[in-house]
Scaffold this motif. Structure first.
Motif, PDB file in Angstrom:
ATOM      1  N   ASP A   1       1.410  64.536  49.629  1.00 26.19           N
ATOM      2  CA  ASP A   1       2.228  65.233  50.967  1.00 26.19           C
ATOM      3  C   ASP A   1       1.570  64.719  52.190  1.00 26.19           C
ATOM      4  N   THR A   2       2.283  64.827  53.116  1.00 25.46           N
ATOM      5  CA  THR A   2       1.673  64.421  54.651  1.00 25.46           C
ATOM      6  C   THR A   2       0.403  64.597  54.931  1.00 25.46           C
ATOM      7  N   SER A   3       0.012  65.522  54.437  1.00 26.23           N
ATOM      8  CA  SER A   3      -1.508  66.049  54.980  1.00 26.23           C
ATOM      9  C   SER A   3      -2.505  65.313  54.008  1.00 26.23           C
ATOM     10  N   HIS A   4      -2.096  64.911  52.826  1.00 29.06           N
ATOM     11  CA  HIS A   4      -2.956  64.259  52.015  1.00 29.06           C
ATOM     12  C   HIS A   4      -3.857  65.064  51.277  1.00 29.06           C
ATOM     13  N   VAL A   5      -3.469  66.527  51.112  1.00 29.02           N
ATOM     14  CA  VAL A   5      -4.242  67.620  50.553  1.00 29.02           C
ATOM     15  C   VAL A   5      -3.862  67.924  49.116  1.00 29.02           C
ATOM     16  N   SER A   6      -2.517  67.558  48.945  1.00 29.80           N
ATOM     17  CA  SER A   6      -1.953  67.726  47.496  1.00 29.80           C
ATOM     18  C   SER A   6      -1.270  66.291  47.115  1.00 29.80           C
ATOM     19  N   LEU A   7      -1.218  66.123  45.670  1.00 38.69           N
ATOM     20  CA  LEU A   7      -0.461  64.930  45.288  1.00 38.69           C
ATOM     21  C   LEU A   7       0.365  65.355  43.981  1.00 38.69           C
ATOM     22  N   ILE A   8       1.414  64.541  43.834  1.00 38.91           N
ATOM     23  CA  ILE A   8       2.032  65.019  42.659  1.00 38.91           C
ATOM     24  C   ILE A   8       2.209  63.640  41.658  1.00 38.91           C
ATOM     25  N   ALA A   9       1.961  63.829  40.671  1.00 41.30           N
ATOM     26  CA  ALA A   9       2.121  62.547  39.737  1.00 41.30           C
ATOM     27  C   ALA A   9       3.029  63.080  38.507  1.00 41.30           C
ATOM     28  N   MET A  10       4.132  62.234  38.501  1.00 42.87           N
ATOM     29  CA  MET A  10       5.207  62.583  37.325  1.00 42.87           C
ATOM     30  C   MET A  10       5.377  61.494  36.481  1.00 42.87           C
ATOM     31  N   HIS A  11       5.394  61.838  35.279  1.00 41.76           N
ATOM     32  CA  HIS A  11       5.757  60.509  34.249  1.00 41.76           C
ATOM     33  C   HIS A  11       6.655  61.031  33.537  1.00 41.76           C
ATOM     34  N   LEU A  12       7.729  60.101  33.153  1.00 39.95           N
ATOM     35  CA  LEU A  12       8.829  60.565  32.069  1.00 39.95           C
ATOM     36  C   LEU A  12       8.673  59.212  31.062  1.00 39.95           C
ATOM     37  N   ARG A  13       8.401  59.794  29.853  1.00 36.85           N
ATOM     38  CA  ARG A  13       8.217  58.482  28.906  1.00 36.85           C
ATOM     39  C   ARG A  13       9.586  57.716  28.656  1.00 36.85           C
ATOM     40  N   ALA A  14       9.457  56.589  28.355  1.00 36.18           N
ATOM     41  CA  ALA A  14      10.875  55.934  27.823  1.00 36.18           C
ATOM     42  C   ALA A  14      11.557  56.360  26.664  1.00 36.18           C
ATOM     43  N   ASP A  15      10.548  56.869  25.798  1.00 33.78           N
ATOM     44  CA  ASP A  15      11.110  57.374  24.348  1.00 33.78           C
ATOM     45  C   ASP A  15      11.882  58.763  24.768  1.00 33.78           C
ATOM     46  N   ALA A  16      11.696  59.394  25.998  1.00 29.60           N
ATOM     47  CA  ALA A  16      12.571  60.546  26.143  1.00 29.60           C
ATOM     48  C   ALA A  16      14.061  60.086  26.430  1.00 29.60           C
ATOM     49  N   PHE A  17      14.180  58.809  26.703  1.00 29.39           N
ATOM     50  CA  PHE A  17      15.594  58.564  26.957  1.00 29.39           C
ATOM     51  C   PHE A  17      16.250  58.053  25.677  1.00 29.39           C
ATOM     52  N   GLU A  18      17.619  58.431  25.524  1.00 33.08           N
ATOM     53  CA  GLU A  18      18.726  57.962  24.344  1.00 33.08           C
ATOM     54  C   GLU A  18      18.757  56.626  24.499  1.00 33.08           C
ATOM     55  N   HIS A  19      18.884  55.838  25.611  1.00 31.61           N
ATOM     56  CA  HIS A  19      18.717  54.490  25.884  1.00 31.61           C
ATOM     57  C   HIS A  19      17.976  54.099  26.982  1.00 31.61           C
ATOM     58  N   PHE A  20      17.019  53.094  26.892  1.00 30.11           N
ATOM     59  CA  PHE A  20      16.340  52.877  27.955  1.00 30.11           C
ATOM     60  C   PHE A  20      16.104  51.209  27.993  1.00 30.11           C
ATOM     61  N   ARG A  21      16.594  50.530  29.135  1.00 32.90           N
ATOM     62  CA  ARG A  21      16.322  49.185  29.078  1.00 32.90           C
ATOM     63  C   ARG A  21      16.104  48.900  30.561  1.00 32.90           C
ATOM     64  N   CYS A  22      14.772  48.393  30.815  1.00 38.18           N
ATOM     65  CA  CYS A  22      14.262  47.883  31.684  1.00 38.18           C
ATOM     66  C   CYS A  22      13.759  46.624  31.729  1.00 38.18           C
ATOM     67  N   ASP A  23      14.335  45.541  32.278  1.00 33.63           N
ATOM     68  CA  ASP A  23      14.042  44.138  31.992  1.00 33.63           C
ATOM     69  C   ASP A  23      12.806  43.684  32.915  1.00 33.63           C
ATOM     70  N   ARG A  24      12.637  44.266  34.069  1.00 36.30           N
ATOM     71  CA  ARG A  24      11.380  44.174  34.590  1.00 36.30           C
ATOM     72  C   ARG A  24      10.820  45.248  35.731  1.00 36.30           C
ATOM     73  N   PRO A  25       9.698  45.430  35.657  1.00 28.60           N
ATOM     74  CA  PRO A  25       9.174  46.814  36.392  1.00 28.60           C
ATOM     75  C   PRO A  25       9.897  46.695  38.020  1.00 28.60           C
ATOM     76  N   MET A  26      10.031  47.786  38.236  1.00 27.47           N
ATOM     77  CA  MET A  26      10.689  47.645  39.706  1.00 27.47           C
ATOM     78  C   MET A  26      10.059  49.221  40.381  1.00 27.47           C
ATOM     79  N   SER A  27      10.576  49.307  41.650  1.00 34.05           N
ATOM     80  CA  SER A  27      10.009  50.539  42.416  1.00 34.05           C
ATOM     81  C   SER A  27      11.406  50.780  43.181  1.00 34.05           C
ATOM     82  N   MET A  28      11.746  51.891  43.032  1.00 35.17           N
ATOM     83  CA  MET A  28      12.871  52.479  43.866  1.00 35.17           C
ATOM     84  C   MET A  28      12.649  53.452  44.852  1.00 35.17           C
TER      85      MET A  28
END
Lengths: 14, 257
Positions: B41-68
């Motif tokens: 968060d802007t105050s650098h006091v808290s942080l979020i870390a989320m991960h959704l595994r590829a196998d959670a998706f019925e179909h998952f294609r990621c040709d190369r790593p990207m940051s959106m």
């Protein structure tokens, strides 16, 4: 009163 | 090319709704392992870390790593347009500056697509080591949310102390003082009513309640929340995203100066 710390005091930027 | 199809699209909306008030813009990193998001968060006091595994998706294609890079408020607006049972498909070109969300109703009788502009966000990434916490408390998520709400009406700082008897939340303010003790309860008939405390050694830490209350916005995600604590370290508040991944919040403690 306890002081609020920041995350950089515990975890390093990478 | 990125193409990811999530049958339980509502999970994505719940995750974004849980974090959009804490962090306004964030980079969603996609790789062959799935989706990750880490932001402070802007105050650098808290942080979020989320991960959704590829196998959670019925179909998952990621040709190369990207940051959106996205505005989470805008992402929340787009996801609000999805039906609660819709299948959500994300598509993005490797060099693209937009990401498309497609929502399909279960009967496939309604399909909509939303294109969101991507942003350049330079985010600082923290290395969070795996920690063998002194105390780990798994409790009903609704119970945690209620404690945060109740104590916030009394004070703005809470001491969380975990002992073998249970976990105690203490606050005080102009109104007065309040203590809530949650005891170990591994015999509740319904699993979601159980509270499990794994204690290696007693620990007590002080935190700002407003962040802990903000984390409770993730309550719709899971029946349980896990608090992990060790002396003089940030607390980790974790919600499982079903069996697809996790949403973790870290909060730096307040320490006597």
């Amino acid at each position: 009163t306890p002081m609020q710390n920041h995350l950089e005091e515990f975890y390093s930027l990478c | 090319m990125l193409e990811a199809r999530l049958v339980q699209g509502s999970m994505l909306r719940k995750v974004v709704d849980a974090v959009k008030d804490l962090v306004s813009d964030a980079n969603i990193d996609v790789s062959s392992s799935g989706f990750s998001l880490q932001a402070m968060d802007t105050s650098h006091v808290s942080l979020i870390a989320m991960h959704l595994r590829a196998d959670a998706f019925e179909h998952f294609r990621c040709d190369r790593p990207m940051s959106m890079g996205m505005s989470l408020a805008n992402l929340a607006k787009v996801l609000k347009c999805a039906g609660s049972d819709d299948i959500v498909t994300l598509k993005a070109n490797d060099d693209g500056d937009t990401v498309t969300f497609m929502f399909e109703s279960p009967k496939e009788d309604r399909v909509s697509d939303f294109e969101l502009k991507l942003m350049d966000i330079d985010s600082e990434h923290l290395g969070i080591p795996d920690t063998d916490y002194c105390a780990t408390v798994t409790m009903p998520a609704g119970e945690y949310a209620r404690i945060c709400k109740d104590l916030s009406s009394i004070g703005d700082t809470v001491v969380i102390s975990a002992t073998k008897d249970g976990v105690k939340f203490t606050t005080s303010g102009d109104v007065g003082t309040a203590n809530v003790t949650v005891r170990q309860n591994t015999t509740a008939d319904k699993k979601e009513d159980q509270t499990i405390i794994d204690l290696k050694e007693p620990v007590a830490l002080t935190f700002a309640l407003r962040y802990l209350t903000s984390f409770a916005k993730a309550t719709p995600l899971a029946t349980h929340v896990t608090l992990s604590m060790t002396r003089e370290l940030p607390v980790m508040v974790e919600y499982a995203i079903q069996d697809m991944g996790h949403l973790r919040f870290y909060l730096a403690p307040k320490i006597e100066d």
